[in-house]
Design an enzyme around this catalytic site. Structure first.
Site, PDB file in Angstrom:
ATOM      1  N   THR A  64      45.517  26.871  65.277  1.00 34.94           N
ATOM      2  CA  THR A  64      44.145  26.623  65.711  1.00 34.94           C
ATOM      3  C   THR A  64      43.218  27.685  65.112  1.00 34.94           C
ATOM      4  OG1 THR A  64      42.790  26.122  67.647  1.00 34.94           O
ATOM      5  CG2 THR A  64      44.502  27.782  67.971  1.00 34.94           C
ATOM      6  N   LYS A  68      43.333  27.362  60.355  1.00 36.02           N
ATOM      7  CA  LYS A  68      43.737  26.043  59.842  1.00 36.02           C
ATOM      8  C   LYS A  68      43.658  25.951  58.309  1.00 36.02           C
ATOM      9  CE  LYS A  68      42.664  23.335  63.974  1.00 36.02           C
ATOM     10  NZ  LYS A  68      41.994  22.147  64.524  1.00 36.02           N
ATOM     11  N   GLU A  80      49.400  13.370  53.552  1.00 31.19           N
ATOM     12  CA  GLU A  80      48.141  12.870  52.989  1.00 31.19           C
ATOM     13  C   GLU A  80      46.979  13.185  53.933  1.00 31.19           C
ATOM     14  OE1 GLU A  80      47.575   8.632  52.580  1.00 31.19           O
ATOM     15  OE2 GLU A  80      46.306   8.934  50.807  1.00 31.19           O
ATOM     16  N   ALA A 130      29.513  17.650  59.908  1.00 29.25           N
ATOM     17  CA  ALA A 130      30.197  17.599  58.615  1.00 29.25           C
ATOM     18  C   ALA A 130      30.989  18.883  58.380  1.00 29.25           C
ATOM     19  CB  ALA A 130      29.185  17.370  57.498  1.00 29.25           C
ATOM     20  N   LYS A 158      25.922  18.487  53.100  1.00 25.44           N
ATOM     21  CA  LYS A 158      27.344  18.554  53.488  1.00 25.44           C
ATOM     22  C   LYS A 158      27.861  17.168  53.882  1.00 25.44           C
ATOM     23  CE  LYS A 158      28.630  22.119  56.116  1.00 25.44           C
ATOM     24  NZ  LYS A 158      28.424  23.142  57.184  1.00 25.44           N
TER      25      LYS A 158
HETATM   26  P1  ATR Z   1      34.021  22.945  63.263  1.00 30.44           P
HETATM   27  O1  ATR Z   1      35.316  23.446  62.717  1.00 30.44           O
HETATM   28  O2  ATR Z   1      33.917  22.954  64.765  1.00 30.44           O
HETATM   29  O3  ATR Z   1      33.637  21.632  62.678  1.00 30.44           O
HETATM   30  P2  ATR Z   1      32.098  24.121  61.504  1.00 30.44           P
HETATM   31  O4  ATR Z   1      32.955  23.794  60.338  1.00 30.44           O
HETATM   32  O5  ATR Z   1      31.415  25.449  61.574  1.00 30.44           O
HETATM   33  O6  ATR Z   1      32.928  24.041  62.837  1.00 30.44           O
HETATM   34  O7  ATR Z   1      31.024  22.947  61.655  1.00 30.44           O
HETATM   35  C1  ATR Z   1      30.105  22.906  62.709  1.00 30.44           C
HETATM   36  C2  ATR Z   1      29.309  21.600  62.613  1.00 30.44           C
HETATM   37  O8  ATR Z   1      28.414  21.523  63.731  1.00 30.44           O
HETATM   38  C3  ATR Z   1      28.450  21.472  61.379  1.00 30.44           C
HETATM   39  O9  ATR Z   1      28.317  20.098  61.051  1.00 30.44           O
HETATM   40  C4  ATR Z   1      27.115  22.056  61.863  1.00 30.44           C
HETATM   41  O10 ATR Z   1      25.990  21.629  61.109  1.00 30.44           O
HETATM   42  P3  ATR Z   1      25.594  22.358  59.720  1.00 30.44           P
HETATM   43  O11 ATR Z   1      26.583  21.870  58.708  1.00 30.44           O
HETATM   44  O12 ATR Z   1      24.207  21.920  59.442  1.00 30.44           O
HETATM   45  O13 ATR Z   1      25.723  23.833  60.002  1.00 30.44           O
HETATM   46  C5  ATR Z   1      27.074  21.465  63.241  1.00 30.44           C
HETATM   47  N1  ATR Z   1      26.222  22.180  64.205  1.00 30.44           N
HETATM   48  C6  ATR Z   1      26.443  23.397  64.723  1.00 30.44           C
HETATM   49  N2  ATR Z   1      25.474  23.718  65.621  1.00 30.44           N
HETATM   50  C7  ATR Z   1      24.624  22.659  65.664  1.00 30.44           C
HETATM   51  C8  ATR Z   1      23.432  22.358  66.395  1.00 30.44           C
HETATM   52  N3  ATR Z   1      22.928  23.222  67.274  1.00 30.44           N
HETATM   53  N4  ATR Z   1      22.844  21.159  66.188  1.00 30.44           N
HETATM   54  C9  ATR Z   1      23.358  20.284  65.305  1.00 30.44           C
HETATM   55  N5  ATR Z   1      24.468  20.491  64.575  1.00 30.44           N
HETATM   56  C10 ATR Z   1      25.103  21.667  64.760  1.00 30.44           C
END
Ligand code: ATR
Length: 276
Positions: A64, A68, A80, A130, A158
């Site tokens: 976790t 990862k 895959e 994303a 993204k």
């Molecule tokens: P995880 O492994 O949980 O997916 P991450 O790879 O850091 O963590 O991705 C977090 C996701 O939540 C991203 O899509 C992020 O948007 P950005 O790519 O624009 O950063 C999104 N996210 C985080 N906080 C957010 C918020 N307050 N409102 C909308 N989207 C948010």
């Protein structure tokens, strides 16, 4: 009796992990002779920890946050779905081989298909986010052949990158596209929140009309109380579900990868829900 086969869940932090409880319940239910523990590993100590686990005869590990991607890189063979996700949450040790798998996406899909009346095949699916969580579920979602899969994200580039990347797995069966939150059209059947916005009690700013009666809204987060996303969706008439089932189903898939046995997740879900 022989020693139980040993498995661990590796993370940092790890104290909160419910995986030992889930796997202990699966083992008791199926009669599999195994032991499953938490392993806290320093941020720069993942590779060493894997080496030590393999030397000690450990059979496998769940991985976790934040390991990862490192687990993906250190895997000598990958499924895959792990390749597509670009991340590994399940390792199976086999001699000197490290088999990397990713059961997160199947966990989501199985929770929806097995535990709700919702069907993904032919549905219009909106995926919010994303990042790593979103990327991990796209291949198993596409395998269900939804009519459309739209990836919406705060940083639109993204989402576009992911939509482009996953075209190779799409086989043209689903309309796979990307957009910003504000551009989301109000015509989706299933909305999955894979952003981490719920962690800060925020909402991805999609138009409110997106949530309506007949829509199924799924938040990958869970907690004792419904998340802000679930409350928002329900207040506009949608049916909302949290990600506890995904957690349990991804564990069940990992259990199957290791033991070749599928546990009954229903009683485990009920027990964990009651203990939240
Ligand atoms: P995880 O492994 O949980 O997916 P991450 O790879 O850091 O963590 O991705 C977090 C996701 O939540 C991203 O899509 C992020 O948007 P950005 O790519 O624009 O950063 C999104 N996210 C985080 N906080 C957010 C918020 N307050 N409102 C909308 N989207 C948010």
């Amino acid at each position: 009796m022989s020693q139980p086969d040993r498995y661990v869940v590796i993370g940092n932090p790890i104290a909160h992990s419910k995986s030992p409880d889930i796997h202990a319940r699966f083992a008791a239910q199926t009669g599999e002779h195994l032991q499953y523990e938490r392993l806290l590993v320093p941020l720069d100590g993942f590779a060493d920890a894997l080496g030590n686990l393999m030397k000690s005869g450990c059979r496998g590990a769940n991985v976790t946050v934040p390991f990862k991607l490192e687990a993906f890189e250190l895997s000598s063979q990958r499924s895959e779905r792990a390749e597509a996700a670009g991340a590994v949450n399940t390792l199976r040790f086999d001699g000197t081989d490290i088999h990397g798998d990713n059961t997160d996406g199947v966990g989501l899909v199985n929770d929806i298909l097995c535990n709700t009346p919702v069907r993904i095949k032919g549905a219009r699916v909106l995926l919010l986010g994303a990042g790593g969580a979103a990327r991990g579920v796209i291949l198993p979602l596409l395998a269900q052949e939804p009519a459309a899969l739209c990836i919406a994200n705060r940083t639109v580039a993204k989402a576009e990158e992911l939509a482009e990347r996953f075209q190779q797995w799409n086989a043209g069966k689903s309309r796979l596209e990307a957009c910003g939150f504000e551009q989301v059209a109000p015509d989706f059947d299933i909305i999955i929140n894979a952003t981490s916005a719920s962690l800060s009690a925020e909402l991805p700013p999609v138009p409110a009309a997106v949530f309506r009666e007949g829509v199924f809204a799924y938040d990958m987060m869970y907690g004792k109380e419904p998340t802000v996303f679930m409350r928002h969706a329900a207040s506009h008439g949608a049916t909302a579900r949290d990600g506890l089932g995904m957690l349990i189903e991804q564990a069940a898939e990992a259990f199957f990868v290791w033991r070749g046995v599928r546990p009954d997740t229903g009683p485990v879900h009920n027990a964990l829900r009651a203990a939240l």
